[in-house]
Motif scaffolding. Sequence first.
Motif, PDB file in Angstrom:
ATOM      1  N   ARG A   1      32.803  32.602  34.617  1.00 38.09           N
ATOM      2  CA  ARG A   1      33.795  32.415  33.546  1.00 38.09           C
ATOM      3  C   ARG A   1      34.653  33.671  33.389  1.00 38.09           C
ATOM      4  O   ARG A   1      35.865  33.592  33.201  1.00 38.09           O
ATOM      5  CB  ARG A   1      33.097  32.058  32.224  1.00 38.09           C
ATOM      6  N   LEU A   2      34.011  34.826  33.494  1.00 40.94           N
ATOM      7  CA  LEU A   2      34.742  36.093  33.351  1.00 40.94           C
ATOM      8  C   LEU A   2      35.773  36.266  34.475  1.00 40.94           C
ATOM      9  O   LEU A   2      36.899  36.729  34.241  1.00 40.94           O
ATOM     10  CB  LEU A   2      33.730  37.251  33.371  1.00 40.94           C
ATOM     11  N   ALA A   3      35.390  35.900  35.682  1.00 39.38           N
ATOM     12  CA  ALA A   3      36.317  36.022  36.824  1.00 39.38           C
ATOM     13  C   ALA A   3      37.564  35.182  36.567  1.00 39.38           C
ATOM     14  O   ALA A   3      38.691  35.642  36.803  1.00 39.38           O
ATOM     15  CB  ALA A   3      35.629  35.594  38.122  1.00 39.38           C
ATOM     16  N   VAL A   4      37.357  33.967  36.048  1.00 40.38           N
ATOM     17  CA  VAL A   4      38.510  33.094  35.761  1.00 40.38           C
ATOM     18  C   VAL A   4      39.363  33.696  34.659  1.00 40.38           C
ATOM     19  O   VAL A   4      40.587  33.835  34.782  1.00 40.38           O
ATOM     20  CB  VAL A   4      38.032  31.674  35.368  1.00 40.38           C
ATOM     21  N   SER A   5      38.702  34.139  33.559  1.00 45.44           N
ATOM     22  CA  SER A   5      39.491  34.623  32.413  1.00 45.44           C
ATOM     23  C   SER A   5      40.213  35.934  32.744  1.00 45.44           C
ATOM     24  O   SER A   5      41.274  36.205  32.188  1.00 45.44           O
ATOM     25  CB  SER A   5      38.603  34.774  31.173  1.00 45.44           C
TER      26      SER A   5
ATOM     27  N   ALA B   1      36.524  43.313  51.586  1.00 44.93           N
ATOM     28  CA  ALA B   1      37.604  43.273  52.595  1.00 44.93           C
ATOM     29  C   ALA B   1      38.526  42.093  52.308  1.00 44.93           C
ATOM     30  O   ALA B   1      39.764  42.205  52.387  1.00 44.93           O
ATOM     31  CB  ALA B   1      37.017  43.169  53.998  1.00 44.93           C
ATOM     32  N   ARG B   2      37.950  40.947  51.938  1.00 44.11           N
ATOM     33  CA  ARG B   2      38.776  39.773  51.622  1.00 44.11           C
ATOM     34  C   ARG B   2      39.560  40.001  50.338  1.00 44.11           C
ATOM     35  O   ARG B   2      40.716  39.571  50.216  1.00 44.11           O
ATOM     36  CB  ARG B   2      37.900  38.534  51.518  1.00 44.11           C
ATOM     37  N   ALA B   3      38.930  40.682  49.356  1.00 44.01           N
ATOM     38  CA  ALA B   3      39.633  40.962  48.097  1.00 44.01           C
ATOM     39  C   ALA B   3      40.893  41.774  48.373  1.00 44.01           C
ATOM     40  O   ALA B   3      41.974  41.465  47.845  1.00 44.01           O
ATOM     41  CB  ALA B   3      38.709  41.724  47.131  1.00 44.01           C
ATOM     42  N   VAL B   4      40.771  42.784  49.209  1.00 44.29           N
ATOM     43  CA  VAL B   4      41.928  43.624  49.535  1.00 44.29           C
ATOM     44  C   VAL B   4      42.981  42.782  50.262  1.00 44.29           C
ATOM     45  O   VAL B   4      44.173  42.818  49.939  1.00 44.29           O
ATOM     46  CB  VAL B   4      41.486  44.835  50.396  1.00 44.29           C
ATOM     47  N   ALA B   5      42.508  41.979  51.219  1.00 44.75           N
ATOM     48  CA  ALA B   5      43.458  41.155  51.994  1.00 44.75           C
ATOM     49  C   ALA B   5      44.192  40.170  51.093  1.00 44.75           C
ATOM     50  O   ALA B   5      45.385  39.901  51.289  1.00 44.75           O
ATOM     51  CB  ALA B   5      42.713  40.409  53.100  1.00 44.75           C
ATOM     52  N   ASP B   6      43.483  39.630  50.098  1.00 37.70           N
ATOM     53  CA  ASP B   6      44.093  38.621  49.219  1.00 37.70           C
ATOM     54  C   ASP B   6      44.801  39.231  48.009  1.00 37.70           C
ATOM     55  O   ASP B   6      45.318  38.507  47.162  1.00 37.70           O
ATOM     56  CB  ASP B   6      43.013  37.636  48.703  1.00 37.70           C
ATOM     57  N   GLY B   7      44.785  40.555  47.891  1.00 43.70           N
ATOM     58  CA  GLY B   7      45.514  41.213  46.799  1.00 43.70           C
ATOM     59  C   GLY B   7      44.782  41.259  45.472  1.00 43.70           C
ATOM     60  O   GLY B   7      45.395  41.454  44.429  1.00 43.70           O
ATOM     61  N   HIS B   8      43.455  41.063  45.474  1.00 40.67           N
ATOM     62  CA  HIS B   8      42.688  41.191  44.229  1.00 40.67           C
ATOM     63  C   HIS B   8      42.368  42.660  43.976  1.00 40.67           C
ATOM     64  O   HIS B   8      41.996  43.385  44.898  1.00 40.67           O
ATOM     65  CB  HIS B   8      41.359  40.427  44.332  1.00 40.67           C
ATOM     66  N   ASP B   9      42.476  43.073  42.713  1.00 37.75           N
ATOM     67  CA  ASP B   9      42.113  44.466  42.420  1.00 37.75           C
ATOM     68  C   ASP B   9      40.764  44.556  41.702  1.00 37.75           C
ATOM     69  O   ASP B   9      40.318  45.641  41.357  1.00 37.75           O
ATOM     70  CB  ASP B   9      43.207  45.173  41.606  1.00 37.75           C
TER      71      ASP B   9
ATOM     72  N   GLY C   1      41.286  36.719  35.819  1.00 40.48           N
ATOM     73  CA  GLY C   1      42.093  36.559  37.031  1.00 40.48           C
ATOM     74  C   GLY C   1      41.579  37.412  38.169  1.00 40.48           C
ATOM     75  O   GLY C   1      42.327  37.841  39.051  1.00 40.48           O
ATOM     76  N   ALA C   2      40.259  37.677  38.170  1.00 33.20           N
ATOM     77  CA  ALA C   2      39.658  38.526  39.206  1.00 33.20           C
ATOM     78  C   ALA C   2      39.047  37.665  40.315  1.00 33.20           C
ATOM     79  O   ALA C   2      38.938  36.441  40.178  1.00 33.20           O
ATOM     80  CB  ALA C   2      38.566  39.398  38.572  1.00 33.20           C
ATOM     81  N   MET C   3      38.665  38.307  41.397  1.00 35.29           N
ATOM     82  CA  MET C   3      38.008  37.583  42.476  1.00 35.29           C
ATOM     83  C   MET C   3      36.559  37.298  42.077  1.00 35.29           C
ATOM     84  O   MET C   3      35.842  38.203  41.650  1.00 35.29           O
ATOM     85  CB  MET C   3      38.019  38.422  43.752  1.00 35.29           C
ATOM     86  N   ASP C   4      36.152  36.051  42.223  1.00 36.28           N
ATOM     87  CA  ASP C   4      34.767  35.655  41.946  1.00 36.28           C
ATOM     88  C   ASP C   4      33.963  35.883  43.224  1.00 36.28           C
ATOM     89  O   ASP C   4      34.073  35.127  44.184  1.00 36.28           O
ATOM     90  CB  ASP C   4      34.746  34.179  41.527  1.00 36.28           C
ATOM     91  N   GLY C   5      33.148  36.949  43.232  1.00 32.28           N
ATOM     92  CA  GLY C   5      32.394  37.310  44.440  1.00 32.28           C
ATOM     93  C   GLY C   5      30.975  36.787  44.444  1.00 32.28           C
ATOM     94  O   GLY C   5      30.138  37.265  45.218  1.00 32.28           O
ATOM     95  N   ASN C   6      30.699  35.804  43.597  1.00 34.94           N
ATOM     96  CA  ASN C   6      29.326  35.280  43.523  1.00 34.94           C
ATOM     97  C   ASN C   6      28.936  34.502  44.778  1.00 34.94           C
ATOM     98  O   ASN C   6      29.785  33.894  45.438  1.00 34.94           O
ATOM     99  CB  ASN C   6      29.191  34.360  42.301  1.00 34.94           C
ATOM    100  N   VAL C   7      27.625  34.483  45.018  1.00 39.35           N
ATOM    101  CA  VAL C   7      27.138  33.831  46.242  1.00 39.35           C
ATOM    102  C   VAL C   7      27.398  32.338  46.234  1.00 39.35           C
ATOM    103  O   VAL C   7      27.424  31.704  47.290  1.00 39.35           O
ATOM    104  CB  VAL C   7      25.633  34.108  46.486  1.00 39.35           C
ATOM    105  N   ASP C   8      27.597  31.738  45.040  1.00 37.31           N
ATOM    106  CA  ASP C   8      27.941  30.313  44.967  1.00 37.31           C
ATOM    107  C   ASP C   8      29.391  30.130  44.534  1.00 37.31           C
ATOM    108  O   ASP C   8      29.767  29.062  44.049  1.00 37.31           O
ATOM    109  CB  ASP C   8      26.995  29.589  44.005  1.00 37.31           C
TER     110      ASP C   8
END
Length: 293
Positions: A114-118, A43-51, A120-127
């Motif tokens: 690292r993959l999320a950064v490279s 839900a946050r990904a959609v709100a923040d425009g992450h695909d 430009g995706a949303m990092d959904g990890n628990v930490d």
Amino acid sequence: MLPRTSSLAPSDDLLPGVRVFLADETHYPSGSHKEPAARAIVARAVADGHDRVVVGSCGSYGRAMATACATAGVRCTVVLPADWGDSGAFAAATGADVHFVPGGYEDAVGASHRLAVSEGAMDGNVDGPYKDVIFEGHGHVIDSLYHELGPAPASLWIPVGNGTTIVAAHRRLRALGWPVALHGVGSPGNNPIVTSWPGLYQVLPRDAVVTTEHNEPLVNWHALHGPDALAAIDASGGAVHAVADDELLAAQAMLARQGTVAGAAGSAALAGLVAYVRTGSVRGDQIVLLSGR
Ligand SMILES: Cc1ncc(COP(=O)(O)O)c(C=O)c1O
């Protein structure tokens, strides 16, 4: 809309003399009690425009995130450890991209950051940067329990891996002002929350943990929310308990006899309570959180 998932049934016959409530979190489409947290992230990904959402997982959080992403039309990457984890088939079947990295769970989470950064995706990890959203998502079950049980003191038994669910429960309990003692149940010697209790958090040597097909979701050499989980359990007046694989399987069988299909690790909370009842120390209502995977 989410299916109803927390069917709370008084289960006097499970443990004679002890009032046990089953917080049955097995019924989400992914089978994981992590799905409400995954849905909060999406839900946050959609709100923040992450695909795209990227997570590392040993299996169940990846299944939960892949399911939540597929429902919302958001792309998903699940990074799994090559050494131990599920096959990735469930996540792949939802349309998620599945990557394998050498090593264990903690390596998969590191690679996924690292993959999320490279990408430009949303990092959904628990930490990751959205961990507060994850805590909020995990807190929904606490609201549901409070709604059904009311404000009387109780004990809540929760399986521990990273300690994310415990920390989230503690936050929500405090916000509600509900005096619930939190009991974390893990695998003996295989998680620093278990081995550190009741002292200061200490990471385990990487090769000190033993993973089996039954204890796998409970095994960490570093629990990503370990220090906060220990503090939460202590502040709540609860404790940490360890259960071996045969106790997990016995609890799973006990649940199956009364029609609840939980995973072996997903039955850890009941296994912990069963062992604790034998000490004669149990007082008041006991709530047991179950997971399907
Ligand atoms: C069945 C089961 N129990 C326990 C855990 C660990 O939960 P947490 O990391 O919130 O402590 C997981 C995590 O995936 C799980 O799948």
